[in-house]
Design an enzyme around this catalytic site. Structure first.
Site, PDB file in Angstrom:
ATOM      1  N   PRO A   2       0.775  -1.227   0.000  1.00  0.00           N
ATOM      2  CA  PRO A   2       0.000   0.000   0.000  1.00  0.00           C
ATOM      3  C   PRO A   2       0.807   1.276   0.000  1.00  0.00           C
ATOM      4  O   PRO A   2       1.938   1.329   0.471  1.00  0.00           O
ATOM      5  CB  PRO A   2      -0.722  -0.102   1.327  1.00  0.00           C
ATOM      6  CG  PRO A   2       0.285  -0.755   2.209  1.00  0.00           C
ATOM      7  CD  PRO A   2       1.182  -1.583   1.350  1.00  0.00           C
ATOM      8  N   GLU A   3       0.192   2.338  -0.495  1.00  0.00           N
ATOM      9  CA  GLU A   3       0.614   3.685  -0.154  1.00  0.00           C
ATOM     10  C   GLU A   3      -0.443   4.200   0.816  1.00  0.00           C
ATOM     11  O   GLU A   3      -1.363   3.468   1.204  1.00  0.00           O
ATOM     12  CB  GLU A   3       0.755   4.533  -1.414  1.00  0.00           C
ATOM     13  CG  GLU A   3       1.806   3.952  -2.348  1.00  0.00           C
ATOM     14  CD  GLU A   3       2.288   4.901  -3.437  1.00  0.00           C
ATOM     15  OE1 GLU A   3       2.175   6.120  -3.271  1.00  0.00           O
ATOM     16  OE2 GLU A   3       2.783   4.391  -4.453  1.00  0.00           O
ATOM     17  N   LYS A  52       1.903   5.549   6.357  1.00  0.00           N
ATOM     18  CA  LYS A  52       1.727   4.154   5.991  1.00  0.00           C
ATOM     19  C   LYS A  52       1.600   3.269   7.230  1.00  0.00           C
ATOM     20  O   LYS A  52       1.779   2.059   7.151  1.00  0.00           O
ATOM     21  CB  LYS A  52       2.907   3.697   5.121  1.00  0.00           C
ATOM     22  CG  LYS A  52       3.002   4.482   3.816  1.00  0.00           C
ATOM     23  CD  LYS A  52       4.294   4.220   3.096  1.00  0.00           C
ATOM     24  CE  LYS A  52       4.399   5.138   1.876  1.00  0.00           C
ATOM     25  NZ  LYS A  52       5.723   5.059   1.236  1.00  0.00           N
ATOM     26  N   ARG A 152       7.954  11.570  14.322  1.00  0.00           N
ATOM     27  CA  ARG A 152       8.967  11.526  13.264  1.00  0.00           C
ATOM     28  C   ARG A 152       8.346  11.482  11.867  1.00  0.00           C
ATOM     29  O   ARG A 152       9.068  11.479  10.877  1.00  0.00           O
ATOM     30  CB  ARG A 152       9.930  10.363  13.486  1.00  0.00           C
ATOM     31  CG  ARG A 152       9.389   8.993  13.214  1.00  0.00           C
ATOM     32  CD  ARG A 152      10.549   7.977  13.087  1.00  0.00           C
ATOM     33  NE  ARG A 152      10.110   6.737  12.502  1.00  0.00           N
ATOM     34  CZ  ARG A 152       9.754   5.654  13.194  1.00  0.00           C
ATOM     35  NH1 ARG A 152       9.816   5.682  14.511  1.00  0.00           N
ATOM     36  NH2 ARG A 152       9.362   4.563  12.572  1.00  0.00           N
ATOM     37  N   ASN A 197       6.020   5.187  -4.093  1.00  0.00           N
ATOM     38  CA  ASN A 197       6.705   5.289  -5.386  1.00  0.00           C
ATOM     39  C   ASN A 197       5.769   5.653  -6.534  1.00  0.00           C
ATOM     40  O   ASN A 197       6.167   6.374  -7.458  1.00  0.00           O
ATOM     41  CB  ASN A 197       7.420   3.967  -5.691  1.00  0.00           C
ATOM     42  CG  ASN A 197       8.584   4.165  -6.644  1.00  0.00           C
ATOM     43  OD1 ASN A 197       9.115   5.265  -6.761  1.00  0.00           O
ATOM     44  ND2 ASN A 197       8.962   3.105  -7.335  1.00  0.00           N
ATOM     45  N   ARG A 289      14.990   2.811  -5.449  1.00  0.00           N
ATOM     46  CA  ARG A 289      13.644   2.655  -5.993  1.00  0.00           C
ATOM     47  C   ARG A 289      13.641   3.140  -7.433  1.00  0.00           C
ATOM     48  O   ARG A 289      14.426   4.006  -7.811  1.00  0.00           O
ATOM     49  CB  ARG A 289      12.623   3.442  -5.181  1.00  0.00           C
ATOM     50  CG  ARG A 289      12.653   3.150  -3.697  1.00  0.00           C
ATOM     51  CD  ARG A 289      12.375   1.685  -3.402  1.00  0.00           C
ATOM     52  NE  ARG A 289      11.045   1.309  -3.835  1.00  0.00           N
ATOM     53  CZ  ARG A 289       9.945   1.544  -3.139  1.00  0.00           C
ATOM     54  NH1 ARG A 289      10.016   2.109  -1.963  1.00  0.00           N
ATOM     55  NH2 ARG A 289       8.762   1.186  -3.590  1.00  0.00           N
TER      56      ARG A 289
END
Length: 330
Positions: A2-3, A52, A152, A197, A289
């Site tokens: 997933p994104e 995520k 973060r 991505n 990537r």
DNA sequence: GCCTTATGCTCAC
DNA sequence: TGAGCCTAAGGCT
């Protein structure tokens, strides 16, 4: 796999199906989910989604943290659980579920279709359990550890919680202060969370931005435009298990629903003609990537490339890959 | 059946 | 910066 859009969708579904109910939380067959007993039998209070990451809150100091990584996925169903499969398996199951007679008893489903407005198409009362396979992490956090995670993470275009992970100004400030390429910065979860991505490549194309442009050289209005665009794009994210980023006017078919192969402008379209200008889409391994872009619509000026090379900020991994003989741009 | 690829991230060096 | 972890699908032989 997933994104952020997928994470928020799971959070909404699991909220509807499980919040307010006591859950049986089962470890996998080889007991790699060692924290299961800490939340087993407890009532689920809330499901959080940031970037995520998923957080199943069972108490003020008790969060089940789930990160799907690249391979993790959920399956949902009602009635009996399917046979164990995979190295790490976790199951959230309604206490007492599976005892009642149901029309779909024993039929697991992996429903991933969202309605156009982002709502979910099936009634949550049909879901007795969900099975998690292959996550990067499935472990219990206390409140401090959960907060440290939130601290973060950069702003998330889909987060609208009080206290907010949806203020983009922090992301703008960070990007505009860095020499690192915008292509890498968009993937940095401490700057923006939830972008992966596919959305990186597609957002850069949609805004005609060269992926190798140093962050400090990107105009603020472009960043604002990307942020604004990312919200509906992520919300509309999943259509029949596909992320669709093309506008109807740019699709070769011209159809309202993207046909297979025209979901993306550039992502995994290397070697094929750009829908907008006809130029061949390129790809390059950047920071581990694969990055895709149109060299015409996203103009690669010599100056920008020279700068990126000189600063070593964006193409290091690509050059390393070339040394190893891996394929770069076609 | 084997190999490659893939929407991610952490850690050791 | 590279290795490692995890699953599944698709292409190839």
């Amino acid at each position: 796999m997933p994104e952020g859009n997928e994470i928020h969708r799971w959070a909404a579904r699991h909220t509807a199906a499980f919040v307010g109910k006591k859950l049986n939380v089962l470890p996998g067959p080889n007991h790699r989910f060692i924290d299961a007993h800490l939340v087993d039998g407890k009532k689920l209070l809330k499901v959080h989604a940031v970037g995520k990451h998923l957080g199943y809150e069972f108490g003020p100091d008790l969060y089940l943290h789930v990160h799907l990584g690249r391979f993790g996925d959920f399956t949902e169903g009602c009635g009996p659980l399917p046979e164990p499969k995979g190295a790490l398996r976790a199951v959230l199951q309604r206490a007492g579920a599976g005892k009642k007679s149901r029309s779909q008893k024993g039929q697991p489903h992996n429903l991933t279709c969202a309605n156009d407005d982002g709502t979910q198409p099936f009634p949550p009362e049909e879901v007795d359990w969900c099975e998690l396979r292959g996550p990067t992490d499935c472990s219990v956090y206390d409140a401090a550890k959960w907060q440290a995670l939130l601290d973060r993470l950069g702003p998330d275009p889909l987060a609208h919680e009080p206290g907010g992970h949806d203020d983009p100004q922090r992301a703008y400030d960070k990007i505009l202060s860095k020499k690192t390429s915008i292509g890498e910065l968009l993937m940095d979860q401490s700057i923006l969370s939830g972008i992966g991505n596919i959305y990186r490549a597609e957002l850069l194309f949609r805004h005609r931005l060269n992926p190798f442009t140093p962050g400090e050289q990107v105009e603020l209005k472009t960043l604002k435009s990307i942020w604004k665009d990312s919200i509906p794009l992520l919300k509309a994210g999943m259509v029949d298990r596909r992320i669709v980023c093309t506008d109807r006017k740019d699709r070769p078919s011209g159809k309202a629903v993207a046909e297979r192969g025209e979901e993306h402008y550039v992502y995994r379209r290397h070697g094929k003609p750009c829908f907008v200008c006809g130029e061949t889409i390129l790809r390059k391994d950047v920071a581990g990537r694969t990055l895709y872009w149109c060299p015409n619509d996203q103009q690669t000026t010599n100056e920008q490339n020279d700068t990126a090379y000189a600063q070593g900020t964006s193409l290091r991994a690509g050059r390393a890959a070339e040394k190893k003989g891996r394929r770069s741009a076609p």
